[in-house]
Design a protein around this motif. Structure first.
Motif, PDB file in Angstrom:
ATOM      1  N   ASP A   1     -10.091   0.046 -11.264  1.00  0.00           N
ATOM      2  CA  ASP A   1      -8.894  -0.784 -11.149  1.00  0.00           C
ATOM      3  C   ASP A   1      -7.762   0.052 -10.569  1.00  0.00           C
ATOM      4  N   ALA A   2      -6.927  -0.569  -9.723  1.00  0.00           N
ATOM      5  CA  ALA A   2      -5.838   0.171  -9.075  1.00  0.00           C
ATOM      6  C   ALA A   2      -4.493  -0.480  -9.344  1.00  0.00           C
ATOM      7  N   ARG A   3      -3.510   0.350  -9.592  1.00  0.00           N
ATOM      8  CA  ARG A   3      -2.135  -0.097  -9.752  1.00  0.00           C
ATOM      9  C   ARG A   3      -1.214   0.976  -9.199  1.00  0.00           C
ATOM     10  N   ILE A   4      -0.070   0.547  -8.659  1.00  0.00           N
ATOM     11  CA  ILE A   4       0.919   1.487  -8.129  1.00  0.00           C
ATOM     12  C   ILE A   4       2.083   1.568  -9.107  1.00  0.00           C
ATOM     13  N   PRO A   5       2.299   2.709  -9.751  1.00  0.00           N
ATOM     14  CA  PRO A   5       3.489   2.866 -10.598  1.00  0.00           C
ATOM     15  C   PRO A   5       4.735   2.902  -9.716  1.00  0.00           C
ATOM     16  N   LEU A   6       5.812   2.311 -10.208  1.00  0.00           N
ATOM     17  CA  LEU A   6       7.039   2.216  -9.423  1.00  0.00           C
ATOM     18  C   LEU A   6       8.178   2.922 -10.165  1.00  0.00           C
ATOM     19  N   PRO A   7       8.366   4.201  -9.889  1.00  0.00           N
ATOM     20  CA  PRO A   7       9.448   4.937 -10.558  1.00  0.00           C
ATOM     21  C   PRO A   7      10.809   4.560  -9.985  1.00  0.00           C
ATOM     22  N   GLY A   8      11.836   4.845 -10.730  1.00  0.00           N
ATOM     23  CA  GLY A   8      13.188   4.606 -10.237  1.00  0.00           C
ATOM     24  C   GLY A   8      13.501   3.139 -10.087  1.00  0.00           C
ATOM     25  N   SER A   9      14.352   2.816  -9.100  1.00  0.00           N
ATOM     26  CA  SER A   9      14.824   1.434  -8.978  1.00  0.00           C
ATOM     27  C   SER A   9      14.855   0.917  -7.552  1.00  0.00           C
ATOM     28  N   THR A  10      14.373   1.698  -6.579  1.00  0.00           N
ATOM     29  CA  THR A  10      14.413   1.251  -5.187  1.00  0.00           C
ATOM     30  C   THR A  10      13.134   1.656  -4.457  1.00  0.00           C
ATOM     31  N   PHE A  11      12.925   1.041  -3.297  1.00  0.00           N
ATOM     32  CA  PHE A  11      11.773   1.384  -2.469  1.00  0.00           C
ATOM     33  C   PHE A  11      11.804   2.861  -2.080  1.00  0.00           C
ATOM     34  N   ASP A  12      12.979   3.403  -1.874  1.00  0.00           N
ATOM     35  CA  ASP A  12      13.087   4.829  -1.542  1.00  0.00           C
ATOM     36  C   ASP A  12      12.566   5.703  -2.679  1.00  0.00           C
ATOM     37  N   ASP A  13      12.752   5.261  -3.922  1.00  0.00           N
ATOM     38  CA  ASP A  13      12.212   6.008  -5.060  1.00  0.00           C
ATOM     39  C   ASP A  13      10.685   6.005  -5.021  1.00  0.00           C
ATOM     40  N   TYR A  14      10.105   4.870  -4.646  1.00  0.00           N
ATOM     41  CA  TYR A  14       8.645   4.803  -4.471  1.00  0.00           C
ATOM     42  C   TYR A  14       8.199   5.779  -3.392  1.00  0.00           C
ATOM     43  N   LEU A  15       8.856   5.745  -2.246  1.00  0.00           N
ATOM     44  CA  LEU A  15       8.488   6.626  -1.138  1.00  0.00           C
ATOM     45  C   LEU A  15       8.605   8.096  -1.525  1.00  0.00           C
ATOM     46  N   ALA A  16       9.597   8.423  -2.312  1.00  0.00           N
ATOM     47  CA  ALA A  16       9.846   9.817  -2.659  1.00  0.00           C
ATOM     48  C   ALA A  16       8.672  10.449  -3.404  1.00  0.00           C
ATOM     49  N   GLY A  17       7.857   9.636  -4.053  1.00  0.00           N
ATOM     50  CA  GLY A  17       6.720  10.161  -4.801  1.00  0.00           C
ATOM     51  C   GLY A  17       5.480  10.387  -3.961  1.00  0.00           C
ATOM     52  N   LEU A  18       5.546  10.085  -2.659  1.00  0.00           N
ATOM     53  CA  LEU A  18       4.393  10.213  -1.772  1.00  0.00           C
ATOM     54  C   LEU A  18       4.512  11.461  -0.908  1.00  0.00           C
ATOM     55  N   PRO A  19       3.386  11.988  -0.403  1.00  0.00           N
ATOM     56  CA  PRO A  19       3.443  13.135   0.520  1.00  0.00           C
ATOM     57  C   PRO A  19       4.228  12.773   1.776  1.00  0.00           C
ATOM     58  N   SER A  20       4.770  13.765   2.421  1.00  0.00           N
ATOM     59  CA  SER A  20       5.649  13.524   3.571  1.00  0.00           C
ATOM     60  C   SER A  20       4.934  12.791   4.703  1.00  0.00           C
ATOM     61  N   LYS A  21       3.689  13.132   4.984  1.00  0.00           N
ATOM     62  CA  LYS A  21       2.966  12.451   6.061  1.00  0.00           C
ATOM     63  C   LYS A  21       2.793  10.965   5.742  1.00  0.00           C
ATOM     64  N   ARG A  22       2.549  10.652   4.483  1.00  0.00           N
ATOM     65  CA  ARG A  22       2.390   9.247   4.105  1.00  0.00           C
ATOM     66  C   ARG A  22       3.728   8.524   4.199  1.00  0.00           C
ATOM     67  N   ARG A  23       4.807   9.170   3.838  1.00  0.00           N
ATOM     68  CA  ARG A  23       6.122   8.545   3.967  1.00  0.00           C
ATOM     69  C   ARG A  23       6.405   8.186   5.427  1.00  0.00           C
ATOM     70  N   VAL A  24       6.072   9.098   6.334  1.00  0.00           N
ATOM     71  CA  VAL A  24       6.275   8.837   7.761  1.00  0.00           C
ATOM     72  C   VAL A  24       5.429   7.651   8.209  1.00  0.00           C
ATOM     73  N   ALA A  25       4.171   7.607   7.766  1.00  0.00           N
ATOM     74  CA  ALA A  25       3.273   6.515   8.165  1.00  0.00           C
ATOM     75  C   ALA A  25       3.769   5.171   7.651  1.00  0.00           C
ATOM     76  N   ILE A  26       4.246   5.146   6.417  1.00  0.00           N
ATOM     77  CA  ILE A  26       4.722   3.888   5.841  1.00  0.00           C
ATOM     78  C   ILE A  26       5.983   3.413   6.567  1.00  0.00           C
ATOM     79  N   ARG A  27       6.870   4.317   6.865  1.00  0.00           N
ATOM     80  CA  ARG A  27       8.067   3.913   7.606  1.00  0.00           C
ATOM     81  C   ARG A  27       7.695   3.355   8.979  1.00  0.00           C
ATOM     82  N   ARG A  28       6.702   3.949   9.616  1.00  0.00           N
ATOM     83  CA  ARG A  28       6.247   3.458  10.919  1.00  0.00           C
ATOM     84  C   ARG A  28       5.623   2.066  10.793  1.00  0.00           C
TER      85      ARG A  28
END
Length: 343
Positions: free
Chosen positions: A159-186
């Protein structure tokens, strides 16, 4: 403790039932179960355990003669099992299951209440000459339930779930590796630039076009489906769930070309369905945006702490921050039906 069986969940107050669900999730909530209790493919009973006038444990018990979903057919899931009538205890849809036990029970009372549920499932299975099973049991509940049943758990999936820390999408992104953050923004930028009209709708408002797209998805994965039938399922779901489902849809030239459907329950957003008009997509990462990024934005906007994604496509999910946990099959106590050499 007093164990009883009832046939209609509406005889159980929703507040009493949902006091047990805690983290058991959408598919064991009073609303979801009540909406699906008239499914003609099974007879459903509800085992209720009361103590001192209070409901302390419960489980739906589905006596199934013909299961349309292969992922709920024991003989398709467990090696060396023959087709047989089955009693499925707990949730029968959604691939997320556990016994319902009041969170404030002492360990001894908890075990006693769980034993009552296991006994109820086994007794009802014996009456119907069925094999009792608990499928897709969460990792946190599996060992305790298997011990009560006296059987060994067998893993069915993850089973898969994404924990959502903080209160904004940027907080979610901050928990990911830098390459993944770039890919998601793209991927988000490509979707924004594709020119879709985005709509947030009630399921009742768009069941027909959503059903057609859901049928296309099923067809693409090797499961032919009638669009009218899928639309009817969605309309029935909307009615049964008091139209609480949220549809995020992408429109092109006035036509729905992609959607996701989810429910908000407790502190989690539960993804339920998605569909696409593949010929009209614009190659703009529609799946990732509608299944991950837009629901995550909605989750933050409504104070949710997680996005539940379920089974399958685990690599795509973990790359986007999902954590996984095993799901188990547990044979009920005293089961012999369906084993090799047994009737």
């Amino acid at each position: 403790m007093i164990l009883t069986l009832v046939r209609d969940l509406m005889d159980v107050p929703a507040t009493e039932w949902d006091a047990l669900t805690g983290h058991a999730g959408l598919y064991l909530s009073h609303q979801w179960l009540a909406a699906h209790q008239h499914d003609p493919t099974a007879q459903v009973h509800y085992a209720l355990v009361h103590a001192d006038g209070r409901l302390i444990a419960a489980a739906p018990l589905h006596v199934v003669d013909s299961e349309p979903n292969a992922l709920y057919r024991v003989h398709d899931l467990i090696p060396d099992r023959t087709p047989a009538r089955t009693l499925l205890a707990g949730a029968r849809r959604g691939y997320f299951n556990s016994p319902l036990l009041h969170p404030r029970l002492t360990p001894d009372r908890r075990r006693e209440a769980l034993n009552e549920l296991v006994k109820s499932a086994s007794s009802l299975a014996a009456v119907h000459e069925a094999q009792p099973w608990w499928l897709y049991v969460t990792d946190t509940a599996a060992a305790e339930l298997a011990d009560a049943c006296g059987t060994k758990p067998m893993q069915l999936g993850e089973d898969a779930r994404i924990p959502l820390p903080g209160s904004t999408f940027d907080d979610y992104l901050a928990g990911l590796p830098s390459k993944r953050r770039v890919a998601i923004r793209r991927e988000r930028r490509a979707f924004a630039e594709a020119g879709y009209e985005l709509r947030t709708q009630r399921l009742s408002e768009c069941a027909d076009p959503a059903g057609a797209l859901l049928a296309q998805l099923q067809e693409r994965h090797g499961h032919p489906a009638d669009p009218a039938f899928m639309a009817r399922l969605l309309r029935d779901q909307a009615e049964g769930m008091a139209d609480s489902g949220v549809v995020l849809a992408a429109y092109a030239e006035g036509r729905m070309v992609a959607f996701s459907l989810f429910y908000r329950q407790a502190d989690t957003v539960w993804l339920r369905a998605t569909g696409y008009d593949y010929a009209r997509l614009r190659g703009a990462h529609e799946y990732f945006n509608l299944v991950y990024y837009l629901p995550i934005e909605d989750a933050y906007a409504h104070g949710a702490a997680a996005l539940h994604l379920g089974m399958e496509s685990l690599r795509a999910k973990t790359l986007r921050g999902a954590v996984t946990s095993p799901l188990w099959a547990i044979e009920g106590a005293g089961s012999t039906v369906g084993r090799p050499g047994r009737p």
